[in-house]
Design a protein around this motif. Structure first.
Motif, PDB file in Angstrom:
ATOM      1  N   UNK A   1     -11.428  -8.558  -1.412  1.00 31.48           N
ATOM      2  CA  UNK A   1     -12.161  -9.952  -0.962  1.00 31.48           C
ATOM      3  C   UNK A   1     -13.191  -9.463   0.099  1.00 31.48           C
ATOM      4  N   UNK A   2     -12.902  -8.483   1.015  1.00 32.18           N
ATOM      5  CA  UNK A   2     -13.973  -8.028   2.158  1.00 32.18           C
ATOM      6  C   UNK A   2     -15.246  -7.444   1.416  1.00 32.18           C
ATOM      7  N   UNK A   3     -14.861  -6.397   0.650  1.00 26.72           N
ATOM      8  CA  UNK A   3     -15.951  -5.743  -0.125  1.00 26.72           C
ATOM      9  C   UNK A   3     -16.707  -6.766  -1.019  1.00 26.72           C
TER      10      UNK A   3
ATOM     11  N   UNK B   1     -24.378  -0.125  -5.202  1.00 25.12           N
ATOM     12  CA  UNK B   1     -23.685   0.515  -6.309  1.00 25.12           C
ATOM     13  C   UNK B   1     -22.458   1.094  -5.868  1.00 25.12           C
ATOM     14  N   UNK B   2     -22.331   1.516  -4.503  1.00 28.10           N
ATOM     15  CA  UNK B   2     -21.238   1.953  -3.915  1.00 28.10           C
ATOM     16  C   UNK B   2     -20.228   0.936  -3.810  1.00 28.10           C
ATOM     17  N   UNK B   3     -20.646  -0.225  -3.268  1.00 34.86           N
ATOM     18  CA  UNK B   3     -19.772  -1.450  -3.193  1.00 34.86           C
ATOM     19  C   UNK B   3     -19.359  -1.896  -4.683  1.00 34.86           C
TER      20      UNK B   3
ATOM     21  N   UNK C   1     -10.866  -1.092  -6.792  1.00 38.52           N
ATOM     22  CA  UNK C   1      -9.609  -1.978  -6.615  1.00 38.52           C
ATOM     23  C   UNK C   1      -9.235  -2.994  -7.458  1.00 38.52           C
ATOM     24  N   UNK C   2     -10.224  -3.479  -8.380  1.00 40.79           N
ATOM     25  CA  UNK C   2      -9.927  -4.365  -9.588  1.00 40.79           C
ATOM     26  C   UNK C   2      -9.016  -3.640 -10.634  1.00 40.79           C
ATOM     27  N   UNK C   3      -9.247  -2.216 -10.946  1.00 38.54           N
ATOM     28  CA  UNK C   3      -8.446  -1.571 -11.744  1.00 38.54           C
ATOM     29  C   UNK C   3      -7.355  -1.197 -11.383  1.00 38.54           C
ATOM     30  N   UNK C   4      -7.244  -0.858  -9.857  1.00 39.35           N
ATOM     31  CA  UNK C   4      -5.782  -0.366  -9.415  1.00 39.35           C
ATOM     32  C   UNK C   4      -4.947  -1.840  -9.132  1.00 39.35           C
TER      33      UNK C   4
END
Length: 692
Positions: free
Chosen positions: A558-560, A631-633, A640-643
């Protein structure tokens, strides 16, 4: 006199009748008597139907069937449910037609024999549709199925029963070979012939007719049978009797076949360099001396399995043989100080530290270049200087060949699971072993304390976690015992003094103690029921840990995502500002041109032009940095979505898959195994109690 004559006649007739009875009850011919020798693998099974029916009726199979596959597939949004496959298997196994096939064709006694396969890499590389059936026949003709059938079974009935999936219209041919009729059944579509011959009450079947001809050659005494193979005889004689399943593997022939193919494959891949060839030879040299192996099993309670490894002591690799042959069966005294109710226990009597140390030094030398021996010796001296004692003079004489340990419990009530385990090793010189431990524990960060318990000195280290984690050790008889805490050490000491508290008096251990307390080179024990329960607790703890981690990931995500949104807006703003600057730059260049033509002062315009160019250059660099950050974000958010795993789906898998399987495992009680070494053989016996 007449009475005596009648008695003699009756005895003779009775003897003849008995001989006829026993000869008719005896199988007409053994499976190994109709197969040629030279096999590399052989599997013989009895009572297949009984084994299949036992599997279907077992709690473990039922627990798998009770899994809610439909709900799992719906939640995971995947394709067809495995429930359909299991239902099909269960229906097929319960089908009267299948039961009839198993009973009449495979239910009595069946075997599979595998012969050396001549594998040509070139044939497979240049494979064509026309050559495929020929190659398949060449390869699979070396795999032979033999099954014992009832006297009333007809070949047509056998073919229709076994080859039913291929359809009813099968092309069949027959021809005579040395007085035996060989039948050839051609499978449609694949155009592969199956050769079948009947010898008394045995059916021999394989791809092609090579195997059928070979069996006829055996029974007509042209070829020696598998029953006359000395290696096979040794394995067969040593198997469990009676054996519901018997497996035999001729290691010498198998290794020779693989070694030959390894060289051919390396040559084809243009990698058969002298170095590669040397490594291939070195690998198979270490396997030299191992002749054959076998595995036999008996269904019942307990279930019993026996594995045997046969070897020639004179052919073993010298480096390996030095430690392998020194391993002898000895009395195991560690059971007497292992507490009751442990989850698992293991002991071995073949820890050859001298040989292990020599192998380590040899490996160190092999990894060095020039002057490798002197480099190794310098490294050893430097290591010994740091630890404060000599490997050769202190460590090796201090300890013996017995070692092992036990797992008492797994504590899951704290921050993380803590296994409660103890390790032990035989001590030859307690004085040397004590000095070694004193040096190892004489460290600034270790606070060592002592406690007397039942006349035994317990050394333990304090830790921030309290009594649950207090590394401890003591000398118990001829053994050094090291445990995760002193409470476990105390239990071992109490069992050492009172055998009723030891594993020897554990009910689960007694149920499978079929030689575990005799002289062995190794022994193991697992309480499957308790281990299954503990696995459930560990999995539940892991799920809680993953859930907390998932919450942290969600918060991080959420923060990212908020940062990504800000950066995307920033990129959009900068691109808009850059576009405006480009337009202003064009306007300024036009104004300077017009003013210059008219002879007007353009210094202020040029100053603004330079400032605009500098601002544009800075904005371009800022835009590049913002895009890189974007791109990094995006990668972070995507990662994080995949994990992230849906907690509800994870809970569903635990409740509907994992826990039902663990419940099925609780139908097994305890498991034990023992290993012994005899002349030219290593034997391992395994016992599984299924009384629950």
């Amino acid at each position: 006199m007449k009475k005596i004559i009648w008695i003699v006649i009756i005895c003779v007739l009775g003897g003849v009748a008995a001989a006829v009875f026993f000869n008719t009850q005896k199988p007409q011919v053994a499976i190994e008597e109709v197969l040629p020798g030279e096999v590399i693998g052989f599997v013989k099974m009895n009572n297949i139907q009984k084994a299949v029916e036992g599997l279907i009726a077992s709690p473990f199979w039922k627990s798998i069937q009770n899994i809610n596959y439909d709900q799992l597939m719906q939640a995971n949004q995947t394709g067809q449910s495995p429930k359909d496959l299991l239902a099909m298997v269960d229906k097929k196994m319960s089908d009267p037609a299948t039961k009839k096939v198993l009973e009449k064709f495979l239910g009595r006694e069946s075997a599979i024999a595998i012969y050396p396969i001549d594998f040509d890499v070139q044939d497979w590389v240049h494979l064509t549709q026309a050559s495929l059936p020929i190659i398949i026949e060449d390869v699979f003709s070396q795999v032979v199925l033999v099954t014992r059938v009832s006297s009333d079974v007809q070949l047509a009935e056998f073919v229709s029963g076994i080859f039913q999936p291929f359809g009813k219209d099968l092309a069949t041919q027959t021809f005579d070979y040395k007085g035996h009729t060989i039948h050839s059944v051609v499978l449609p579509d694949v155009n592969i012939p199956i050769g079948i011959v009947r010898i008394k009450d045995l059916l021999i079947m394989s791809v092609g007719d090579k195997a059928a001809r070979a069996s006829v050659d055996v029974v007509t005494n042209i070829k020696p049978s598998l029953a006359k193979d000395e290696s096979f005889q040794k394995a067969d004689k040593a198997a469990l009797d009676p054996a519901d399943i018997f497996m035999y593997w001729h290691l010498n022939k198998f290794f020779a076949m693989i070694e030959a193919e390894a060289g051919d494959i390396a040559s084809f891949a243009a990698q058969n360099t002298p170095d590669v060839q040397k490594r291939i030879e070195s690998f198979f040299t270490t396997l030299g001396g191992f002749e054959s192996s076998s595995l036999s099993g008996q269904w019942g309670n307990p279930v019993q399995w026996q594995s045997l490894l046969f070897f020639d002591e004179n052919e073993l690799d010298p480096q390996f043989a030095s430690s392998f042959l020194s391993c002898t069966s000895v009395k195991n005294n560690t059971l007497s100080f292992t507490p009751k109710n442990v989850l698992g226990y293991g002991w071995g009597g073949c820890l050859n530290l001298d040989n292990t140390w020599e192998q380590i030094k040899t490996e160190m030398v092999n990894r060095q270049g020039d002057q490798s021996t002197s480099i190794m010796e310098a490294q050893v001296q430097n290591f010994e200087k740091n630890i404060g004692f000599s490997i050769k003079d202190d460590v090796l004489p201090a300890f013996g060949e017995e070692f092992g340990g036990y797992l008492s419990d797994i504590e899951t009530g704290g921050m993380f699971p803590i296994p409660k385990f103890a390790l032990f090793i035989q001590v030859e010189d307690q004085n040397k072993a004590g000095k070694i431990l004193d040096k190892l524990t004489n460290q600034p960060f270790i606070t060592l304390q002592k406690e007397e318990h039942a006349g035994i000195t317990v050394h333990y280290a304090v830790s921030p976690l309290g009594e649950v984690l207090q590394p401890s050790y003591c000398f118990l008889g001829d053994y050094l015992l090291i445990a995760i805490n002193r409470a476990l050490i105390k239990k071992s000491i109490e069992a050492y003094h009172d055998k009723s508290l030891s594993l020897l008096e554990d009910a689960g251990f007694k149920a499978i103690n079929m030689g575990l307390t005799d002289k062995n080179v190794g022994a193991q024990f697992i309480n499957i029921n308790k281990v299954s329960e503990k696995l459930g607790s560990i999995i539940e703890w892991s799920n809680g840990w993953v859930s907390e981690k998932s919450k942290s990931q969600q918060a991080f995500k959420a923060g990212q995502e908020k940062r990504l949104e800000d950066v995307v807006n920033d990129v959009t703003r900068k691109e808009k500002d850059l576009s405006g600057m480009k337009q202003r730059l064009t306007t300024l260049e036009d104004q300077i041109w017009d003013a210059d033509v008219k002879g007007q002062d353009v210094s202020s315009l040029k100053e603004e032009l330079n400032q605009t160019k500098n601002q544009m250059e800075k904005l371009k660099n800022d835009l590049i940095a913002s895009k890189e950050q974007k791109v990094e974000l995006e990668n972070l958010v995507g990662g994080s979505q995949n994990q992230t795993i849906d907690p509800a789906l994870r809970r569903l898998y635990l409740d509907e898959v994992v826990y039902p399987i663990l419940d099925g495992l609780t139908s097994f009680s305890t498991l034990g195994s023992r290993t012994t070494r005899g002349d030219g053989e290593i034997k391992t016996l395994l016992f599984l109690d299924v009384s629950q």
